[in-house]
Design a protein around this motif. Structure first.
Motif, PDB file in Angstrom:
ATOM      1  N   CYS B 233      81.799 -45.465 -18.898  1.00  0.00           N
ATOM      2  CA  CYS B 233      82.455 -46.390 -17.964  1.00  0.00           C
ATOM      3  C   CYS B 233      83.241 -45.633 -16.897  1.00  0.00           C
ATOM      4  CB  CYS B 233      83.378 -47.335 -18.737  1.00  0.00           C
ATOM      5  SG  CYS B 233      84.269 -48.477 -17.658  1.00  0.00           S
ATOM      6  N   GLU B 234      82.803 -45.762 -15.656  1.00  0.00           N
ATOM      7  CA  GLU B 234      83.487 -45.153 -14.511  1.00  0.00           C
ATOM      8  C   GLU B 234      84.619 -46.067 -14.060  1.00  0.00           C
ATOM      9  OE1 GLU B 234      83.812 -42.638 -12.395  1.00  0.00           O
ATOM     10  OE2 GLU B 234      84.860 -43.762 -10.858  1.00  0.00           O
ATOM     11  N   ARG B 235      85.813 -45.515 -13.806  1.00  0.00           N
ATOM     12  CA  ARG B 235      86.990 -46.342 -13.468  1.00  0.00           C
ATOM     13  C   ARG B 235      87.894 -45.735 -12.416  1.00  0.00           C
ATOM     14  NH1 ARG B 235      91.146 -43.979 -13.381  1.00  0.00           N
ATOM     15  NH2 ARG B 235      92.535 -45.482 -14.320  1.00  0.00           N
ATOM     16  N   GLY B 236      87.363 -44.791 -11.600  1.00  0.00           N
ATOM     17  CA  GLY B 236      88.182 -44.279 -10.487  1.00  0.00           C
ATOM     18  C   GLY B 236      88.602 -42.842 -10.696  1.00  0.00           C
ATOM     19  N   ILE B 237      88.585 -42.070  -9.595  1.00  0.00           N
ATOM     20  CA  ILE B 237      88.963 -40.659  -9.648  1.00  0.00           C
ATOM     21  C   ILE B 237      90.064 -40.377  -8.627  1.00  0.00           C
ATOM     22  CG2 ILE B 237      86.735 -39.914 -10.548  1.00  0.00           C
ATOM     23  CD1 ILE B 237      85.977 -38.968  -7.741  1.00  0.00           C
ATOM     24  N   VAL B 238      90.560 -39.153  -8.656  1.00  0.00           N
ATOM     25  CA  VAL B 238      91.622 -38.703  -7.753  1.00  0.00           C
ATOM     26  C   VAL B 238      91.055 -38.460  -6.349  1.00  0.00           C
ATOM     27  CG1 VAL B 238      93.214 -36.778  -7.298  1.00  0.00           C
ATOM     28  CG2 VAL B 238      92.903 -37.610  -9.647  1.00  0.00           C
ATOM     29  N   ALA B 239      91.751 -38.915  -5.319  1.00  0.00           N
ATOM     30  CA  ALA B 239      91.322 -38.646  -3.940  1.00  0.00           C
ATOM     31  C   ALA B 239      92.524 -38.313  -3.074  1.00  0.00           C
ATOM     32  CB  ALA B 239      90.568 -39.837  -3.365  1.00  0.00           C
ATOM     33  N   SER B 240      92.224 -37.824  -1.846  1.00  0.00           N
ATOM     34  CA  SER B 240      93.301 -37.284  -1.017  1.00  0.00           C
ATOM     35  C   SER B 240      94.245 -38.366  -0.490  1.00  0.00           C
ATOM     36  CB  SER B 240      92.728 -36.480   0.151  1.00  0.00           C
ATOM     37  OG  SER B 240      91.838 -37.251   0.915  1.00  0.00           O
ATOM     38  N   GLU B 241      93.761 -39.575  -0.298  1.00  0.00           N
ATOM     39  CA  GLU B 241      94.672 -40.666   0.073  1.00  0.00           C
ATOM     40  C   GLU B 241      94.997 -41.403  -1.208  1.00  0.00           C
ATOM     41  OE1 GLU B 241      95.867 -41.599   3.069  1.00  0.00           O
ATOM     42  OE2 GLU B 241      96.671 -43.582   2.728  1.00  0.00           O
ATOM     43  N   ASN B 242      96.261 -41.423  -1.570  1.00  0.00           N
ATOM     44  CA  ASN B 242      96.631 -42.079  -2.820  1.00  0.00           C
ATOM     45  C   ASN B 242      95.936 -41.343  -3.950  1.00  0.00           C
ATOM     46  OD1 ASN B 242      96.689 -43.676  -5.099  1.00  0.00           O
ATOM     47  ND2 ASN B 242      96.419 -45.580  -3.991  1.00  0.00           N
ATOM     48  N   ALA B 243      96.599 -40.372  -4.532  1.00  0.00           N
ATOM     49  CA  ALA B 243      95.985 -39.500  -5.528  1.00  0.00           C
ATOM     50  C   ALA B 243      96.083 -40.067  -6.941  1.00  0.00           C
ATOM     51  CB  ALA B 243      96.647 -38.120  -5.455  1.00  0.00           C
ATOM     52  N   SER B 244      96.219 -41.390  -7.050  1.00  0.00           N
ATOM     53  CA  SER B 244      96.513 -41.967  -8.358  1.00  0.00           C
ATOM     54  C   SER B 244      95.288 -42.203  -9.225  1.00  0.00           C
ATOM     55  CB  SER B 244      97.246 -43.282  -8.160  1.00  0.00           C
ATOM     56  OG  SER B 244      96.409 -44.164  -7.443  1.00  0.00           O
ATOM     57  N   GLY B 245      94.132 -41.744  -8.810  1.00  0.00           N
ATOM     58  CA  GLY B 245      92.959 -41.902  -9.673  1.00  0.00           C
ATOM     59  C   GLY B 245      92.341 -43.269  -9.576  1.00  0.00           C
TER      60      GLY B 245
END
Lengths: 339, 339, 339, 339
Positions: B233-245
């Protein structure tokens, strides 16, 4: 905005009285007990009207951070964490070193002997190993703990070692002087709870993606169990080049100084993943006033069962100590963190 | 380069014979047993000379990925995971919905009733909640499990719920039809081991910083216990805008199709953190051929004890189902993933 | 806290009078002139005392965002950007398509003809190409512009094309209907200034590492030149899996709706780097109420001189249009963005 | 796999002969001329058959990296870059310091005088400033260049200053001894081309999101113009905590040593954004064998028109120099980078 509150009781007061008085209005409130002290703590804030309705308490304060007990707002002076005769947070950095994994009697004892002779203060080594692959070496478990105990006997250095399973806390705590919670377990809440209850000193590593706030909220899980003997350990975060969580975040040290009273140590081995970078970044951390270092050392890094590429050999560790001592002579005090 | 190998045995063969013959040369080798099948699996590779020295086996193969049992190289056809009458991986996406937390009998039963009436196939709800702060609602625990069982009784929908502590696996497995391992626990290895041994179907969420490879190696911890009933189950990763996953990585779906035979579902609730984005990203996932969706639904999101901002209300869920059905009429088959 | 201010003048007033009155106290103040309107704008804030000392103005307001002219606080109604007969920001999404690079007369004209026949509204194609390597195809330059003009003649579609060099703005503006500022040039300030002064409509792409705030401040460089004809284009940001800046940030669309009055279009080609993902993410963007799409289409993607792996072929584009039309029938209005 | 090739010609040979012979098979091939040397360079690889068909050349090699001229495969020995009497890449680190922006005659001259007296070797200062907001101080432009020239006259230190616009290269090159290409312009290809053609020494900063490979390909844009006088400058990348591109990537230094022959300097001012961290990270960079440091120094950081929070005051710079000198006494050679 306030994100939490703390009501500190007079000695002898029953915190459950306060809890009952608050519970309907502040459902998050809970009792925290430490030796000779007690608090009622919760998220959100308490208004003067609510406070006025309570029995007289020692003090009552709203806290802007979501980690009230970990915050400097609650406690301005730095916490000292004691592991045997060692003290973290008293101004002089503590050197912790040892192999990633406990592999054999010879490896552990020869390493411990070398490190102790060079002035290393605590010994680290993994008996239960969290490994990305199930086919990697998983550690010697109980046998590893026995070897760590033997190393302590031999050298007098207290032992820090990782615990992975809440069901193993009692076992590991019966051997270790300090329990390590690894980066992958920073938000393993059942484990945090058990380790908190053990009342052993704790080394709490930061998860590679975690914000400083999430990390301090993980520490709060230990604090609400009444365990204040916590040392935070920075070991690398996710970055755009090589996203594997190996970019040592020395800025966290500066941030944490302002936000928390808990001591902070730096792990340049995991924080770089490259033995050639360990000593330079360790020195940078020392110049920034870190409360300690955690470094991996192996008698023969090329033959290590885990983390060989980032382990110092004995000569590498000697170079670190030598530079550290010279640095102390030329910069007697850690750097100020002025605005 | 090979990162792993699998030796598949003829029925009736004793895998320990193979293990003994290999162990000195390939120390990582271990036995994996599933009903009516057995393998010896390890990291690294085995050379033709080693294979030649073994008793005749069904097949023996080197695998380039560090997750041999999870890889498509080992098993070309997609795995079907069954939870009661529900099948993941057979081409038709499975809709899983329910509240973030089990909060009350009314909340659970009204939600379950509404969802079932709209064609939802499985029910989700947390009884043990992993929360960033110790002052947040931690779940109803056993009482929550009982309410989930009641919802199943009422609607016939199988239940998926999270387990946090290896010591709770037996308890949770006695109620749930599928065990969820949450994002924070993707590398909680003692938990993976216990859940693997339970032989219950598993929903394995991805940690927000984890590479696809680290995720599949976490699945391998379940597979080596002989448990092949795994849904990723994929549920979101860290990114440069809003690093909250909270950046849903739909590219992972495309990658996983090529790399693994295990089914993959998408969680657009955690993957966006914003209820206004849930339906659009759910439809994108359906167009990309996801094996299922996991969405949070609450009768009154504004009053939810957790994750209210990302929960759909009933009308929002109805919109999702309505669009999903229209979409199925206009795009009969999931999209091809040609180069 | 205020980060900027705007003083709006009555028609006919000389903004230099205001500027002179302010300059000593607010050195960042500058004059912005648009047809029939003028403002004095700056960073920081102006106090009521300062305002009281000025000649009577139409209105004077402090703005919390560091991009006063781009903010919704300054202008509540959405800006409409006109390119010929096309209008961005009026509720109906604008489809822009075409090849990454202009490669040949046949390629450009055949693509333009196909797209126009399917209802595409604007044509894109690069004549000056920013390429990571100096050995990659750098574009046909002037010859490319001539081919784009021919495509417009043939189909009636207005042209958007990228300009890289401030010295080329006049040349490119003499052909193009809309100037594109690419992701790598989002903070190329001399280019922003020249493009602002050209008074041509602008498509401003987001740099893959830029925060929404930095992006809107880049737009502000165009606005201070009096050019309000700006369309923002999201094209992917840096994430922990594959840090190459190809994670489409659809959350930016939701954020920008609240923060700015400028229209926003989505580029799912660069935002995924994979042609199999373009259509699903385009539909998600349409469901989220995007003001337009920018997609790469090539008659023979495998033979493209740039970006072939992410270009749709004609059949892929037709699928997108077909799904878009069906979607419009079943969801007449874009989704609401309620809290 | 090969990503590029280089054909090195005998002195006096006409590279156009080779180019003509290759062009049909290797369209990316282009001629590169430096004083007394010439090459034909391109992407992809050339086969032995193609090479056999060419006139006899000095050497011909395929290169695995996509930046052939920048790679160590092409040139094993480190490049020395000369700016007046200063040499980068000869083993002794070059200290470059000065204010972020040139603000006034007093500020520039007093700073230059102090720095020169302490052994600073080059002076930095911005006359053309790239600023996120159009309302921020944009630099003194021509007047700033004149002040820099005066500082050079006064102290003898060569000047490095940033150029933003291809149209300004001639102007800035007429004053500066070294041209800086800022982080935002790392992929400003028209600017790279002009700066390459100027034949001035170049300081090429890394974009905060750029991979090491993309950075070296940017250097290749300078190299193909025949300009080999390039110094790379690391100044911080994007990370999960605080995604603003201020995580100094010291690992890049280690990587670049292996991949390129070009010298590398470290900018701990931008790479931390915090003056309290500048000295510790500068020392770590020196221990890792950096070819130089670029640090911001201001007589009164609190009053600086840009970057005050990260600028050292004079006392801070003196501390850096003092520690650097002590460090050189105790670690005579830069650290080895063994595997």
């Amino acid at each position: 905005m306030n994100n939490g509150f703390i009501i500190e009781l007079h000695p002898g007061m029953d915190p459950l009285d306060i809890l009952r008085a608050l519970k309907s209005e502040v459902p998050s409130a809970r009792v925290v007990r430490a030796p000779e002290r007690a608090w009622v703590v919760g998220s959100g804030s308490i208004s003067p009207e609510v406070t006025a309705g309570l029995p007289p308490v020692r003090r009552s304060l709203n806290i802007s951070a979501p980690y009230p007990l970990a915050s400097r707002e609650f406690q301005a002076e730095s916490t000292e964490v004691r592991v045997g005769a060692i003290v973290f947070g008293r101004g002089s950095p503590v050197i912790i070193a040892g192999p990633c994994s406990v592999e054999s009697r010879t490896q552990v004892l020869s390493t411990a002997r070398h490190l102790a002779a060079r002035g290393c203060q605590m010994f680290r080594g993994g008996a239960f190993k969290p490994r990305t692959s199930p086919y990697s070496f998983q550690g010697l478990a109980r046998d590893g703990l026995a070897l760590l105990a033997e190393a302590r006997e031999l050298t007098g250095m207290p032992i820090v070692t990782e615990v992975l399973d809440p069901g193993d806390v009692e076992l590991v705590a019966s051997c270790a002087d300090m329990l390590q919670i690894g980066a992958r377990n920073m938000q393993n809440f059942p484990l945090l709870r058990e380790v908190g209850r053990s009342m052993k000193p704790v080394l709490l590593k930061r998860a590679p993606w975690a914000s400083v706030s999430a990390w301090l909220q993980a520490a709060e899980y230990l604090l609400v169990e009444g365990n204040f003997q916590i040392v935070l350990c920075e070991r690398g975060i996710v970055a755009s080049e090589n996203a594997s969580g190996r970019h040592l975040d020395l800025a966290a040290l500066v941030q944490l100084r302002k936000k928390t009273h808990l001591p902070v140590v730096i792990d340049p081995s995991h924080g770089t993943g490259d033995r050639n970078m360990v000593v330079p970044l360790a020195l940078a951390a020392l110049l920034l006033g870190t409360d300690g270092l955690l470094v991996e050392v192996h008698p023969d890094p090329a033959a290590a069962l885990s983390d060989g590429f980032q382990s110092l050999d004995f000569a590498g560790f000697d170079e670190l100590i030598w530079l550290h001592q010279r640095l102390q002579q030329i910069t007697p005090k850690p750097r100020r963190n002025d605005p």
